[in-house]
Design an enzyme around this catalytic site. Structure first.
Site, PDB file in Angstrom:
ATOM      1  N   SER A 168      10.504  -1.555   7.202  1.00 26.69           N
ATOM      2  CA  SER A 168      10.030  -0.268   6.705  1.00 26.69           C
ATOM      3  C   SER A 168       9.367   0.594   7.771  1.00 26.69           C
ATOM      4  CB  SER A 168       9.059  -0.472   5.535  1.00 26.69           C
ATOM      5  OG  SER A 168       7.839  -1.034   5.988  1.00 26.69           O
ATOM      6  N   LYS A 176       1.778   0.646   6.794  1.00 25.41           N
ATOM      7  CA  LYS A 176       2.434   1.959   6.745  1.00 25.41           C
ATOM      8  C   LYS A 176       1.671   2.914   7.658  1.00 25.41           C
ATOM      9  CE  LYS A 176       5.147   0.551   3.341  1.00 25.41           C
ATOM     10  NZ  LYS A 176       6.585   0.260   3.545  1.00 25.41           N
TER      11      LYS A 176
END
Length: 321
Positions: A128, A183
């Site tokens: 990701s 993230k």
């Protein structure tokens, strides 16, 4: 070895075995805390009970040997067989089960304190954050950058830097706090973040991007578009699918969902106070705040800042900003 020690060893082996076999989700911080307490108690018991008892037994042995030699000397026997040195050393020797409890206490408590308040290692399990972080990267996270928190309960006791746009953060996943996610911070409290048709805007202003061409993604087995993006003071790379994907919406019922508007084009969210909006750099292959909402401040673990090892590619080692 006492029955209590045997039970503690069995419980530890059962816990680690079940964790390894995915029978339950382990909590490493809690495990280190418990190990620090238990080995600390054994360490104190060694100092104040076990070691003095062994030393007392060694002194008693020496006293008995001296008394025996004195008695034999009275009978005119000057040469006496038998050397108690080896027996004395065996009496003073620390048993193996104490070596693996009390002896490990200094190591375990140092690891616990460093991991809780200074730095913690993590392994990147998914793609990701490609191209910034790749699967298999071993990273270090600065635990005190955003403030000092009490271990296990994660209660902030000393404040430090506030998160900035562009920071790469590790946090406890809001949908399941037992899991750690990584993230990039995109939106701060009060920001309006929109991601519509592959365009990221913050407070109505487009985030600057520069095309870098195509790059083959070994994980996705296809070419992807790469861009250089500037978030705040941070320049970093992102990647997107060559063919824009429609947004499928969110299946989660998350806190402050009423602050977000979802459509086929994407999502627009107003970031609530005490929360962050985060996204993965692999924009079309990242489940992030667009899907499951905001990251509360209390979920922050720390700021990621360096790849310290990648066994498949040593060239990955180094800071990633």
């Amino acid at each position: 070895m006492s029955a209590l020690t045997a039970v503690l060893y069995a419980a530890l082996i059962a816990y680690l075995g079940g964790w390894y076999m995915d029978m339950w989700h382990g909590n490493f911080s809690l495990l280190l805390f418990i190990l620090s307490v238990v080995t600390g108690l054994y360490w104190l018991a060694e100092i104040f009970r076990f070691k003095p008892a062994r030393e007392k037994a060694a002194i008693q042995l020496e006293s008995q040997d001296a008394a025996r030699r004195a008695e034999l000397a009275k009978q005119g026997i000057d040469r006496v067989d038998g050397d108690i040195t080896q027996a004395r050393e065996r009496l003073l020797m620390q048993p193996w089960w104490l070596d693996w409890t009390a002896g490990l206490f200094p190591v375990i408590v140092v690891v616990f304190l460093m991991r809780s308040f200074l730095f913690e290692p993590f392994k990147i399990p998914t793609g990701s954050m490609i191209p910034t972080l790749e699967v298999g990267d071993l990273i270090l996270v600065n635990k005190f950058h955003y403030g000092v928190r009490l271990p296990v309960i994660n209660k902030k006791i000393i404040d430090n830097h506030a998160p900035k746009r562009g920071d790469v953060v590790v946090f406890r996943y809001p949908m399941d706090p037992r899991i750690d996610y990584i993230k990039r911070v995109v939106g701060l409290p009060g920001d309006e973040v929109s991601y519509l048709n592959h365009e990221l805007r913050i407070n109505g202003q487009p985030v600057p991007v520069t095309p870098l061409g195509e790059q083959y993604d070994d994980l996705a087995y296809r070419y992807m578009l790469r861009f250089s993006e500037r978030l705040g003071e941070v320049d970093h790379r992102i990647q997107q699918e060559k063919t824009p994907l429609s947004f499928n919406g969110s299946r989660y019922d998350f806190a402050f969902r009423d602050q977000c508007r979802h459509s086929l084009e994407g999502v627009v969210c107003k970031v609530p106070a005490g929360n962050l909006f985060v996204m993965g750099d692999n924009r079309d292959n990242s489940e992030d705040s667009r899907y499951w909402g905001f990251v509360p401040d209390e979920n922050l673990v720390g700021r990621a800042f360096v790849v310290w090892m990648n066994f498949g590619n040593l060239g990955r080692i180094g800071a990633f900003h």
